[in-house]
Design a protein around this motif. Structure first.
Motif, short mmCIF file in Angstrom:
data_model
loop_
_atom_site.label_atom_id
_atom_site.label_comp_id
_atom_site.label_asym_id
_atom_site.label_seq_id
_atom_site.Cartn_x
_atom_site.Cartn_y
_atom_site.Cartn_z
N GLU A 1 0.83 -1.21 0.00
CA GLU A 1 0.00 0.00 0.00
C GLU A 1 0.86 1.26 0.00
O GLU A 1 0.67 2.17 -0.80
CB GLU A 1 -0.91 0.02 1.23
CG GLU A 1 -2.07 -0.95 1.12
CD GLU A 1 -2.61 -1.37 2.49
OE1 GLU A 1 -2.46 -0.59 3.46
OE2 GLU A 1 -3.17 -2.48 2.58
N THR A 2 1.86 1.26 0.89
CA THR A 2 2.66 2.49 1.03
C THR A 2 3.75 2.60 -0.04
O THR A 2 4.19 3.71 -0.37
CB THR A 2 3.35 2.54 2.40
OG1 THR A 2 4.20 1.38 2.49
CG2 THR A 2 2.35 2.50 3.53
N GLY A 3 4.21 1.45 -0.53
CA GLY A 3 5.25 1.47 -1.56
C GLY A 3 6.65 1.66 -1.01
O GLY A 3 7.60 1.80 -1.78
N VAL A 4 6.82 1.63 0.30
CA VAL A 4 8.17 1.77 0.86
C VAL A 4 8.47 0.63 1.84
O VAL A 4 7.56 -0.01 2.36
CB VAL A 4 8.36 3.12 1.60
CG1 VAL A 4 8.28 4.29 0.63
CG2 VAL A 4 7.35 3.27 2.73
N GLY A 5 9.78 0.44 2.06
CA GLY A 5 10.20 -0.53 3.08
C GLY A 5 10.16 -1.98 2.61
O GLY A 5 9.99 -2.91 3.41
N LEU A 6 10.36 -2.16 1.32
CA LEU A 6 10.32 -3.51 0.76
C LEU A 6 11.61 -4.25 1.13
O LEU A 6 12.70 -3.81 0.77
CB LEU A 6 10.22 -3.35 -0.75
CG LEU A 6 10.06 -4.59 -1.60
CD1 LEU A 6 8.61 -5.03 -1.59
CD2 LEU A 6 10.51 -4.28 -3.02
N ASP A 7 11.47 -5.40 1.81
CA ASP A 7 12.69 -6.11 2.21
C ASP A 7 13.07 -7.16 1.17
O ASP A 7 12.39 -7.36 0.17
CB ASP A 7 12.55 -6.71 3.62
CG ASP A 7 11.50 -7.82 3.66
OD1 ASP A 7 11.01 -8.23 2.58
OD2 ASP A 7 11.17 -8.26 4.77
N TRP A 8 14.17 -7.83 1.47
CA TRP A 8 14.77 -8.77 0.52
C TRP A 8 13.81 -9.90 0.14
O TRP A 8 13.60 -10.21 -1.04
CB TRP A 8 16.04 -9.36 1.17
CG TRP A 8 16.97 -9.98 0.20
CD1 TRP A 8 16.97 -11.28 -0.22
CD2 TRP A 8 18.03 -9.33 -0.50
NE1 TRP A 8 17.97 -11.49 -1.12
CE2 TRP A 8 18.64 -10.30 -1.31
CE3 TRP A 8 18.52 -8.02 -0.51
CZ2 TRP A 8 19.72 -10.01 -2.14
CZ3 TRP A 8 19.61 -7.74 -1.33
CH2 TRP A 8 20.20 -8.72 -2.13
N ALA A 9 13.24 -10.53 1.17
CA ALA A 9 12.39 -11.69 0.91
C ALA A 9 11.15 -11.29 0.12
O ALA A 9 10.67 -12.06 -0.73
CB ALA A 9 11.99 -12.34 2.24
N THR A 10 10.65 -10.10 0.39
CA THR A 10 9.46 -9.66 -0.35
C THR A 10 9.80 -9.37 -1.80
O THR A 10 9.05 -9.72 -2.72
CB THR A 10 8.86 -8.41 0.33
OG1 THR A 10 8.72 -8.69 1.73
CG2 THR A 10 7.50 -8.08 -0.25
N ALA A 11 10.95 -8.76 -2.01
CA ALA A 11 11.38 -8.50 -3.39
C ALA A 11 11.55 -9.82 -4.14
O ALA A 11 11.16 -9.95 -5.31
CB ALA A 11 12.69 -7.73 -3.40
N GLU A 12 12.09 -10.79 -3.45
CA GLU A 12 12.27 -12.10 -4.08
C GLU A 12 10.91 -12.73 -4.42
O GLU A 12 10.71 -13.24 -5.54
CB GLU A 12 13.05 -13.02 -3.13
CG GLU A 12 13.27 -14.40 -3.70
CD GLU A 12 13.84 -15.34 -2.65
OE1 GLU A 12 15.05 -15.55 -2.66
OE2 GLU A 12 13.05 -15.89 -1.82
N ALA A 13 10.01 -12.66 -3.45
CA ALA A 13 8.68 -13.22 -3.69
C ALA A 13 8.02 -12.52 -4.88
O ALA A 13 7.33 -13.16 -5.68
CB ALA A 13 7.82 -13.07 -2.43
N LEU A 14 8.25 -11.22 -4.99
CA LEU A 14 7.69 -10.48 -6.13
C LEU A 14 8.33 -10.90 -7.45
O LEU A 14 7.67 -10.99 -8.48
CB LEU A 14 7.85 -8.98 -5.93
CG LEU A 14 6.85 -8.34 -4.95
CD1 LEU A 14 7.20 -6.87 -4.72
CD2 LEU A 14 5.42 -8.48 -5.47
#
Ligand code: TPP
Length: 950
Positions: free
Chosen positions: A598-611
């Motif tokens: 929602e906010t578009g900030v604070g994306l961590d490593w695992a989330t980027a990978e999942a994306l």
């Protein structure tokens, strides 16, 4: 020799009487005896259906009810064995003992089988296979014994029984199958080999075909020997029966639905297999012997010796066309095994071959390598695992009873070279290679078994090696007696031709005619070889069509994903189905994740990978990741495979993104590195349109798979024109966890880099990692990718990205520029270059100390080295001194790799600094200290020194 005590107890004394009575009772009404005895008797007279119960267990359970001490003689008068009270009881006992003898042959008959063509090894006497052990003296051999349908007979004399079991279990074939626990498999094999006395009645045509195949195999080797004297070819001579056996596998397989076989083998007999099985043109092989390249001249690559090359072809049997691929392989014996399996698995997925009938692997082995290389055990262990199974591999051992110069007595402790197959209870058919009909017969049974049970099966073909290890070797230095016997020994073809002539199937002239006409064909092809030119390289065909040879340049690929799709995919990855009982900690993490979307900030490593995984899958790209505990993630970061907290059922959100998505497999692997990495490499070779990844638990454990890296990943394209887009994820970083959990040995990968063979990255941001992964399948070429991945950075507050860095307009960056507000370029005193994790230590310290005259540049991609971009960046700081900072010791990490490259860039931009200076841990034997305090001290010191503040 002593009889085994169980049989002894069982057959003599008072017990015998009891058992005879019990058996009579059982025959009358099987349910009237205790279940353990039912099982035992059923197994004895087995038509193969009953589960097995070993004698001691059954006996042990019952003994207390019979007599106190089983070893005591029964009271006089009760000793019914010697003098039976009734003739009927004697008959019953005969019956039981005969059945026990038959069973013993099923278990151990292979020990007496005539397997060795050279006849150098006499089988040892084994009491369990001797009728005398069961009380049958010479006089008893002609008495009819009731055997209740076993061996297809109601009654038979001991003479007949022994003849039958010797025929079945001790002829040219020895079968090991009684170790199999699955009653159906065991029963199937028993039926298959007992009914026709373990023989196939070949038609005249079939026998002629076998002779023709043997002739081709033999004459081809002789021809090479004559034309290219002393040239290494690792001939098949002595093991020629391999060729008709392979044909039988494909022929029978074709009848059962096989469309494609992936074959792996080492040096021995490879040229013969290429020519006479795969159908590689003889001209091509002769041309290679004459020193011509295997590929057209305009194709690059270093090439390889001819006995390592692969090929593919289509062959037709009885109207079934079978595609055959022989994988190229390096010298390292057995390492090709998991690669072959991985390739077969990928092909099965491509064809939607859920039954795993259309594609099958075949692995050929040498005897010494098969038992010696631990990788064989690893590969067997993959065979039944959901993430790796291929519905069974047929293994064929060219067991020439020698490994280079080493005899089996020195090379193994196990009785057979196939010992490793027992770990998955694979049946093993040992067979004498000089009996080609027996070899073809077992090839047929093995194939049927594989298709029936979808499990591995082994053919151990005993043969010999007519020449030295290679043709220039003198074998008599080490095996004089063996080679004396070999010199006297007629060839397999000659023996078989004699047999067919003697049986009147063909005349001597006809047999010689087959030899002559094949020789004439080789002569013609030999002449034609002079002008033979390979017209194309076969590297970008089939699944690879559309893929191109890599271009130069930044090669970013289009990896950005529109923001709304990132959000949609991201949110779907935080959802579980109604009623799924998600772990509360993971639920909390998922709630935090959904806020990021929602906010578009604070994306961590695992989330980027999942994306990265999720967006590729949504685009229809299959995603496959395997490695130890990678479902959860070693550091509890991934949570790609969720477990319901009440029933442990699994849910993989990545598999529920959309209806047309690509297949997603996230697989916890066995605790093995070489086989699993080899498998994934093989998978990536057959499936260029999937993102295929292997993750090491900690990066350094990848050294257990070093051969796969050295021999395949880094050099496969150059040697064999085989690309791979495989990704290796290697956790790396100095965090005080000691020598074995700090370094993924980046230096080793960098040292292997050359000729644009692969990519090594150590990204610092989740967004860059996202693009690096997507880039793998979003460009027109494929190159292996080695990623140094984070541990502590997985949860580092600075190691985050904005969603916009993944969205429209974004891409992978090979160099990350300065991000803080510091002095202007010409007022920068020092530029610190680094890669990966140490960047955050430097950044934090610089911010803390409010240093403004030191710039930080990150080399995110170490290879191919981004000279151009780095030059542009460095040109901004013309007066600065240049530091390379790393946390690894000086003799490790990237330093020796980047040192001269940075120097060249500095020269190019005319920088005042002529060379980079090194800051990092000093040279060391061990990658890291085991003492946390020392680690902290070292880390602080190197950061301070790099910033020039210490
Ligand atoms: C991993 C590995 N170690 C050592 C070698 C060197 N080497 C090549 S062939 C060979 C003997 C192989 O014996 P075997 O497996 O019985 O096959 P054969 O040559 O007898 O057919 C050895 C030791 C090798 N190629 N690979």
């Amino acid at each position: 020799m002593a009889v085994s005590s169980a049989a002894d107890d069982f057959l003599h004394g008072g017990n015998a009487v009891f058992i005879a009575e019990l058996y009579e009772q059982y025959l009358h009404d099987p349910d009237s005896v205790d279940e353990s005895w039912t099982v035992f008797f059923a197994d004895l007279k087995s038509n193969g259906r009953a589960p097995e119960a070993p004698v001691p267990a059954a006996w042990g359970r019952m003994r207390p009810q019979v007599i106190g001490n089983g070893h005591d003689a029964a009271p006089a008068g009760n000793g019914a064995l010697a003098e039976p009270a009734e003739g009927g009881r004697q008959a019953t006992l005969d019956s039981i003992r005969a059945l026990m003898l038959i069973r013993a042959y099923r278990v151990r008959g292979h020990l007496y089988a005539g397997l060795d063509p050279l006849g150098l090894h006499e089988p040892e006497h084994h009491p369990e296979l001797d009728p005398a052990t069961y009380g049958f003296g010479e006089d008893d051999w002609d008495r009819p014994i009731f055997i209740d349908g076993v061996l297809g007979r109601e009654r038979a004399t001991m003479r007949e029984i022994v003849a039958a079991v010797r025929d079945i279990y001790c002829s040219s074939i020895g079968v090991e199958f009684m170790h199999i626990q699955d009653p159906d498999q065991k029963a199937w094999i028993q039926r298959r080999i007992e009914r026709p006395l373990n023989r196939t009645e070949f038609t005249e045509r079939g026998r002629r075909a076998i002779l023709e195949r043997l002739t081709e195999a033999e004459v081809f080797e002789h021809f090479l020997d004559r034309k290219y004297i002393g040239t290494k070819r690792f001939g098949l001579e002595g093991g020629e029966a391999l060729i008709p056996a392979l044909e039988q596998i494909i022929k029978r397989g074709g009848e059962m639905g096989l469309e494609e076989a992936v074959v792996g083998m080492a040096h021995r007999g490879r040229l013969n297999v290429l020519a006479n099985f795969m159908g590689k043109p003889f001209q091509a092989i002769f041309s290679e012997f004459q020193g011509q390249p295997a590929n057209p001249e305009d194709v690059q690559g270093s090439g390889d010796v001819k006995y390592h090359l692969g090929t593919s072809s289509d062959r037709e049997f009885d109207g079934n066309v079978i595609h055959l691929s022989l994988c190229p392989n390096p010298s390292h014996l057995e390492i090709v095994n998991p690669v072959v399996i991985g390739r077969a698995r990928a092909k099965q997925e491509q064809r939607g071959d859920h039954e795993r009938d259309k594609v099958m692997p075949i692995l050929l082995h040498g005897d010494a390598a098969f038992i010696g290389q631990g990788l064989v055990a690893e590969t067997f262990e993959l065979s039944e695992l959901k993430g790796y199974k291929v519905g069974g591999t047929i293994h064929v051992v060219i067991n020439n009873q020698i490994g280079f110069t080493t005899s089996p007595t020195d090379s193994r402790s196990s009785p057979y070279c196939s010992g490793m197959a027992q770990i998955v209870q694979a049946p093993v058919f040992h067979v004498n290679g000089d009996d080609p009909e027996a070899v073809v017969h077992v090839a047929r049974i093995a194939t049927e078994f594989r298709f029936r049970f979808k499990r591995d099966v082994v053919i151990d073909m005993y043969c010999y090696r007519r020449q030295g290890h290679n043709e220039a070797d003198e074998p008599a230095f080490t095996q004089p007696l063996m080679y004396e016997a070999i010199d006297r020994h007629a060839t397999t073809r000659a023996i078989y031709a004699d047999r067919l002539v003697a049986e009147g199937l063909l005349t001597r002239d006809e047999a010689d005619g087959i030899v002559e006409s094949f020789r004439a064909k080789l002569d013609r092809d030999f002449e034609a070889a002079n002008s033979y030119k390979p017209n194309k390289a076969d590297w970008l065909e089939g699944a690879w069509s559309g893929i191109e040879v890599a271009s130069e340049g930044d090669r970013r690929g289009s990896t950005a994903v529109p923001l709304d799709r990132l959000q949609a995919v991201g949110l779907s990855l935080t959802e579980v189905p109604e009623g799924f009982n998600l772990n509360s900690k993971i639920a909390r993490q998922f709630r935090q994740r959904s806020k990021v979307f929602e906010t578009g900030v604070g994306l961590d490593w695992a989330t980027a990978e999942a994306l990265a995984f999720g967006t590729l899958a949504e685009e229809g790209i299959p995603v496959r990741l395997s490695g130890q505990d990678c479902g959860r993630g070693t550091f509890s970061q991934r949570h790609a495979v969720l477990r319901d907290q009440t029933d442990e059922s699994r849910y993989v959100p990545l598999q529920h993104i959309g209806p047309d998505q690509g297949r997603v497999e996230i697989i916890d692997s066995p605790l093995a590195e070489a086989s699993v990495l080899g498998f994934e490499y093989g998978y990536s070779q057959s499936e260029p349109h999937a993102l295929v990844m292997w993750e090491a638990q900690f990066g350094d454990f990848a050294n257990g798979a070093q051969v796969v890296m050295d021999q395949f990943i880094s050099s496969g394209e150059s040697k064999w024109l085989r690309m791979s887009g495989l990704v290796m994820l290697l956790p790396h970083g100095y965090e005080g966890q000691g020598p074995e959990h700090s370094s993924a040995r980046m230096e080793r990968y960098l040292q292997l880099c050359g000729e644009d063979n692969m990519q090594v990255v150590y990204p610092t941001t989740p967004a860059n990692y996202f693009h690096a992964l997507r880039r793998q399948v979003r460009r027109e070429f494929r190159k292996p990718l080695v990623v140094m991945t984070p541990k502590s950075l997985l949860r580092h507050r600075l190691c985050v990205s904005g969603l916009d860095e993944l969205a429209e307009g974004s891409s992978f960056h090979r160099v990350m520029p300065e991000i803080d507000e510091i002095n202007a370029g010409d007022a920068i005193r020092r530029v610190v270059l680094c890669t990966g994790k140490v960047y955050y230590d430097l950044l934090q310290q610089r911010r803390e100390e409010k240093i403004r005259d030191v710039a930080l540049l990150r080399v995110e991609q170490l290879y191919p080295f981004p000279e151009g971009t780095l030059a542009e960046e460095l040109a901004r700081y013309p007066g600065a001194e240049i530091i390379w900072c790393q946390e690894e010791p000086r003799n490790m990490g990237a330093w020796t790799f980047v040192d001269r490259r940075i120097e060249a860039v500095l020269e190019e931009v005319g920088s005042k600094a002529r060379r980079p200076l090194y800051v990092g841990r000093r040279e060391a034997a061990s990658p890291a200290t085991g003492l946390l305090a020392r680690h902290n001290f070292e880390q602080k010191a190197l950061v301070a020194e790099a910033l020039g503040a210490g």
